[in-house]
Design an enzyme around this catalytic site. Structure first.
Site, PDB file in Angstrom:
ATOM      1  N   ASP A  34       3.759   0.189   7.573  1.00 14.45           N
ATOM      2  CA  ASP A  34       3.894  -0.660   8.766  1.00 14.45           C
ATOM      3  C   ASP A  34       5.295  -0.675   9.355  1.00 14.45           C
ATOM      4  O   ASP A  34       5.479  -1.069  10.503  1.00 14.45           O
ATOM      5  CB  ASP A  34       3.539  -2.115   8.404  1.00 14.45           C
ATOM      6  CG  ASP A  34       2.044  -2.342   8.355  1.00 14.45           C
ATOM      7  OD1 ASP A  34       1.288  -1.378   8.534  1.00 14.45           O
ATOM      8  OD2 ASP A  34       1.631  -3.506   8.130  1.00 14.45           O
ATOM      9  N   GLU A  48     -12.440 -11.833  12.028  1.00 12.24           N
ATOM     10  CA  GLU A  48     -12.941 -12.022  10.654  1.00 12.24           C
ATOM     11  C   GLU A  48     -12.774 -13.479  10.211  1.00 12.24           C
ATOM     12  O   GLU A  48     -13.659 -14.065   9.601  1.00 12.24           O
ATOM     13  CB  GLU A  48     -12.217 -11.067   9.701  1.00 12.24           C
ATOM     14  CG  GLU A  48     -12.659  -9.623   9.920  1.00 12.24           C
ATOM     15  CD  GLU A  48     -11.964  -8.606   9.020  1.00 12.24           C
ATOM     16  OE1 GLU A  48     -10.881  -8.909   8.493  1.00 12.24           O
ATOM     17  OE2 GLU A  48     -12.512  -7.505   8.856  1.00 12.24           O
ATOM     18  N   PHE A  92       0.822  -1.215   0.000  1.00  9.37           N
ATOM     19  CA  PHE A  92       0.000   0.000   0.000  1.00  9.37           C
ATOM     20  C   PHE A  92       0.855   1.264   0.000  1.00  9.37           C
ATOM     21  O   PHE A  92       0.576   2.216  -0.726  1.00  9.37           O
ATOM     22  CB  PHE A  92      -0.933   0.008   1.221  1.00  9.37           C
ATOM     23  CG  PHE A  92      -2.053  -0.980   1.105  1.00  9.37           C
ATOM     24  CD1 PHE A  92      -3.138  -0.712   0.287  1.00  9.37           C
ATOM     25  CD2 PHE A  92      -2.033  -2.181   1.792  1.00  9.37           C
ATOM     26  CE1 PHE A  92      -4.187  -1.614   0.161  1.00  9.37           C
ATOM     27  CE2 PHE A  92      -3.067  -3.093   1.683  1.00  9.37           C
ATOM     28  CZ  PHE A  92      -4.143  -2.807   0.860  1.00  9.37           C
TER      29      PHE A  92
HETATM   30  C1  LIG Z   1      -4.561 -10.509   7.246  1.00 10.32           C
HETATM   31  C2  LIG Z   1      -4.481  -9.002   7.263  1.00 10.32           C
HETATM   32  C3  LIG Z   1      -5.637  -8.263   7.275  1.00 10.32           C
HETATM   33  C4  LIG Z   1      -5.578  -6.873   7.276  1.00 10.32           C
HETATM   34  N1  LIG Z   1      -6.746  -6.162   7.258  1.00 10.32           N
HETATM   35  C5  LIG Z   1      -6.698  -4.815   7.221  1.00 10.32           C
HETATM   36  C6  LIG Z   1      -7.911  -4.052   7.133  1.00 10.32           C
HETATM   37  O1  LIG Z   1      -9.018  -4.602   7.095  1.00 10.32           O
HETATM   38  N2  LIG Z   1      -7.798  -2.703   7.098  1.00 10.32           N
HETATM   39  C7  LIG Z   1      -6.591  -2.069   7.136  1.00 10.32           C
HETATM   40  O2  LIG Z   1      -6.532  -0.846   7.065  1.00 10.32           O
HETATM   41  N3  LIG Z   1      -5.456  -2.757   7.237  1.00 10.32           N
HETATM   42  C8  LIG Z   1      -5.473  -4.114   7.269  1.00 10.32           C
HETATM   43  N4  LIG Z   1      -4.308  -4.827   7.360  1.00 10.32           N
HETATM   44  C9  LIG Z   1      -3.044  -4.086   7.505  1.00 10.32           C
HETATM   45  C10 LIG Z   1      -2.564  -3.557   6.187  1.00 10.32           C
HETATM   46  O3  LIG Z   1      -2.602  -4.569   5.211  1.00 10.32           O
HETATM   47  C11 LIG Z   1      -1.152  -3.037   6.359  1.00 10.32           C
HETATM   48  O4  LIG Z   1      -1.175  -2.021   7.328  1.00 10.32           O
HETATM   49  C12 LIG Z   1      -0.604  -2.499   5.055  1.00 10.32           C
HETATM   50  O5  LIG Z   1      -0.480  -3.541   4.130  1.00 10.32           O
HETATM   51  C13 LIG Z   1       0.754  -1.835   5.277  1.00 10.32           C
HETATM   52  O6  LIG Z   1       1.223  -1.361   4.038  1.00 10.32           O
HETATM   53  P1  LIG Z   1       2.785  -1.342   3.761  1.00 10.32           P
HETATM   54  O7  LIG Z   1       2.954  -0.715   2.425  1.00 10.32           O
HETATM   55  O8  LIG Z   1       3.501  -0.773   4.928  1.00 10.32           O
HETATM   56  O9  LIG Z   1       3.209  -2.864   3.723  1.00 10.32           O
HETATM   57  P2  LIG Z   1       2.678  -4.019   2.784  1.00 10.32           P
HETATM   58  O10 LIG Z   1       1.375  -3.686   2.174  1.00 10.32           O
HETATM   59  O11 LIG Z   1       2.775  -5.249   3.617  1.00 10.32           O
HETATM   60  O12 LIG Z   1       3.749  -4.062   1.627  1.00 10.32           O
HETATM   61  C14 LIG Z   1       5.075  -4.390   1.869  1.00 10.32           C
HETATM   62  C15 LIG Z   1       5.662  -4.816   0.540  1.00 10.32           C
HETATM   63  O13 LIG Z   1       7.070  -4.875   0.675  1.00 10.32           O
HETATM   64  C16 LIG Z   1       7.557  -6.059   0.071  1.00 10.32           C
HETATM   65  N5  LIG Z   1       8.785  -6.398   0.776  1.00 10.32           N
HETATM   66  C17 LIG Z   1       8.957  -6.649   2.076  1.00 10.32           C
HETATM   67  N6  LIG Z   1      10.248  -6.870   2.352  1.00 10.32           N
HETATM   68  C18 LIG Z   1      10.909  -6.758   1.175  1.00 10.32           C
HETATM   69  C19 LIG Z   1      12.273  -6.896   0.810  1.00 10.32           C
HETATM   70  N7  LIG Z   1      13.213  -7.180   1.709  1.00 10.32           N
HETATM   71  N8  LIG Z   1      12.606  -6.733  -0.481  1.00 10.32           N
HETATM   72  C20 LIG Z   1      11.663  -6.438  -1.414  1.00 10.32           C
HETATM   73  N9  LIG Z   1      10.342  -6.315  -1.111  1.00 10.32           N
HETATM   74  C21 LIG Z   1       9.986  -6.459   0.169  1.00 10.32           C
HETATM   75  C22 LIG Z   1       6.439  -7.068   0.287  1.00 10.32           C
HETATM   76  O14 LIG Z   1       6.513  -8.108  -0.666  1.00 10.32           O
HETATM   77  C23 LIG Z   1       5.200  -6.194   0.108  1.00 10.32           C
HETATM   78  O15 LIG Z   1       4.760  -6.153  -1.222  1.00 10.32           O
HETATM   79  C24 LIG Z   1      -4.340  -6.210   7.314  1.00 10.32           C
HETATM   80  C25 LIG Z   1      -3.175  -6.965   7.292  1.00 10.32           C
HETATM   81  C26 LIG Z   1      -3.237  -8.355   7.261  1.00 10.32           C
HETATM   82  C27 LIG Z   1      -1.981  -9.165   7.221  1.00 10.32           C
END
Ligand SMILES: Cc1cc2nc3c(=O)[nH]c(=O)nc-3n(C[C@H](O)[C@H](O)[C@H](O)COP(=O)(O)OP(=O)(O)OC[C@H]3O[C@@H](n4cnc5c(N)ncnc54)[C@H](O)[C@@H]3O)c2cc1C
Length: 441
Positions: free
Chosen positions: A305, A176, A15
């Site tokens: 996150d 859920e 995200f």
């Molecule tokens: C089961 C579940 C249900 C959820 N439900 C909700 C909800 O209903 N509402 C809500 O608001 N939030 C929800 N969340 C939380 C939400 O999904 C996260 O807060 C959000 O995805 C965080 O976004 P991000 O970009 O920080 O990380 P992410 O979306 O997790 O993206 C991280 C990306 O980095 C990549 N990555 C990681 N490490 C590396 C590396 N070393 N090298 C290359 N790529 C890498 C991963 O492959 C991934 O694509 C939920 C999470 C989970 C697991």
């Protein structure tokens, strides 16, 4: 785009990373997005893949497909392993090479989180978490296999153990999952088995907290709890899980025999803090400045996150909206600097509210002073989740599937898929790959 244009490297196409990339679409820069997966995953609907409502292709899209019209952006499939902040390089392992160096002028780290077993990593083997598509398919396999195993089992005494499902963690993901599992066993599976009665399946939701959905208002926790009771989910609160092994769990001194334990509690951030050798909070998330940059490094941003930022005295939650708004902010901040425009005011999260679904046609919703539970909240949940799916083709497909499932009770993807692993038993697809995100949501 000239080769001398500044390079912006974004690590992570979740995200946060995707929002940053999109904010840079008109920037005169070479944008490189690196992700270890080829797809952007809509994690909020992972539980629906794990419980056979949706199939994996309905909640994930190839990142290069999403960014196909963004000419200044290159997508690389690779796992980032470290950052040299002095020489401004990121190191990534690609399919056939290790430690490939990617130079940057600006860096956005959006690497998300993984599971935390609160110091009990030995639980991972027996209690997989839900974080990736592979996790969801693995859990789906495990649940469906438990029913198949029970149907093939002549001894009815063993049915109960096989059909006991324990979820550890009563945050939104646990609630859920429990609700969706209850609907799965009590509706559709009921008519399809002869030797077992799927409605006798036991679903236990355990948490050491005093209430389910601890981050929601008490009235909404209570509404969710009542709904879980109606669905026949056994909620065990106030006791931590003391042990998880191949035969089940021990909660509050009591052993619950189960062949399927799912970890829906606890997250650990990605190792971004270690790569940067930057200050982190107690959980290990990088402490960022109000403009989301790393102290002493205005060219490095950490979002989502894996970042830690307080607002009005409270840490921002690890939810999709925070990650999206931060990613957009970081991308725009870089754009403005490159365009010679003035800096933006500090990042401020606009909270649109949180929600969780409990079974069919019921959700709880909290937004500002609004507290809503029931069907209306569920409609709002469905509309918002459809809106945030990455591509319109997914929106149509998920909408049609939901309507079909709602009207007929039929599930979409009730397939046991063994990825060249053994047909039964606990592996390789019941791998304990890593994490979950329960504590944050
Ligand atoms: C089961 C579940 C249900 C959820 N439900 C909700 C909800 O209903 N509402 C809500 O608001 N939030 C929800 N969340 C939380 C939400 O999904 C996260 O807060 C959000 O995805 C965080 O976004 P991000 O970009 O920080 O990380 P992410 O979306 O997790 O993206 C991280 C990306 O980095 C990549 N990555 C990681 N490490 C590396 C590396 N070393 N090298 C290359 N790529 C890498 C991963 O492959 C991934 O694509 C939920 C999470 C989970 C697991």
């Amino acid at each position: 785009m000239s080769d001398s244009a500044p390079r912006v490297v974004i690590v992570g196409g979740g995200f946060g990373g995707l929002a940053a990339a999109k904010a840079l679409r008109k920037t005169d820069a070479q944008v490189v997005l690196v992700d270890r997966q080829n797809h952007h995953l809509f994690q909020p609907l992972l539980y629906q893949v794990a419980t056979s409502v949706l199939s994996p292709g309905q909640i994930a899209s190839p990142i290069r497909g999403i960014l196909r019209n963004q000419r200044n952006t290159t997508v690389i499939l690779g796992e980032v392993t470290g950052v040299d902040i002095d020489r401004r390089r990121v190191f990534a392992d690609s399919i056939d090479r290790e430690g490939v160096a990617l130079e940057y002028d600006y860096l956005v780290l959006a690497t998300g989180a993984s599971h935390s077993y609160f110091g009990h990593d030995e639980f991972a083997r027996f209690a997989p978490g839900l974080k990736s598509l592979a996790d969801a398919v693995s859990i789906r396999n495990h649940i469906l296999r438990a029913f198949e195993q029970a149907e093939a089992e002549e001894d009815p005494k063993r049915h109960r153990d096989l059909l006991t499902f324990v979820l550890v963690g009563a945050g939104p993901t646990g609630v859920e999952m429990a609700g969706a599992l209850a609907i799965l066993v009590r509706s559709m599976l009921q008519s399809e088995f002869r030797r077992i009665d799927p409605t006798l399946a036991r679903i236990v939701l355990a948490d050491m907290a005093p209430r389910v959905l601890g981050t929601f208002a008490e009235s909404l926790s209570a509404a969710a709890r009542t709904r879980l009771d109606e669905l026949g989910v056994e909620v065990r609160l106030g006791h931590g899980v003391e042990m998880i092994d191949a035969d089940g769990v021990i909660v509050g001194g009591e052993r619950i025999a189960s062949k399927t334990v799912i970890w829906t509690a606890g997250v650990a951030p990605s190792p971004a803090g270690k790569w940067l050798k930057a200050p982190t909070d107690r959980a290990g998330r990088v402490r960022v400045q109000p403009d989301l940059s790393v102290p002493g490094h205005p060219e490095i941003f950490v979002v989502g996150d894996t970042a830690s930022l307080d607002q009005d005295g409270h840490p921002l939650a690890g939810v999709a909206q925070v990650a999206m708004q931060q990613g957009r902010y970081a991308g725009t901040a870089i754009h403005r600097r490159l365009a010679g425009e003035s800096a933006r005011p500090p990042f401020r999260y606009f909270d649109k509210g949180t929600m969780a679904v409990v079974g069919k046609g019921f959700a709880v919703l909290q937004s500002g002073r609004l507290r809503l539970s029931g069907f209306l909240a569920w409609l709002a949940w469905a509309a918002i989740h459809l809106e945030f799916l990455a591509q319109s083709s997914l929106r149509v497909s998920v909408f049609v599937q939901w309507v079909w499932t709602y009207l007929t009770g039929q599930r979409g993807a009730r397939l046991i898929v063994n990825h060249h692993g053994p047909a039964t038993g606990d592996s390789p697809d019941t791998h304990a790959e890593t994490g979950q995100i329960g504590a944050q949501r």
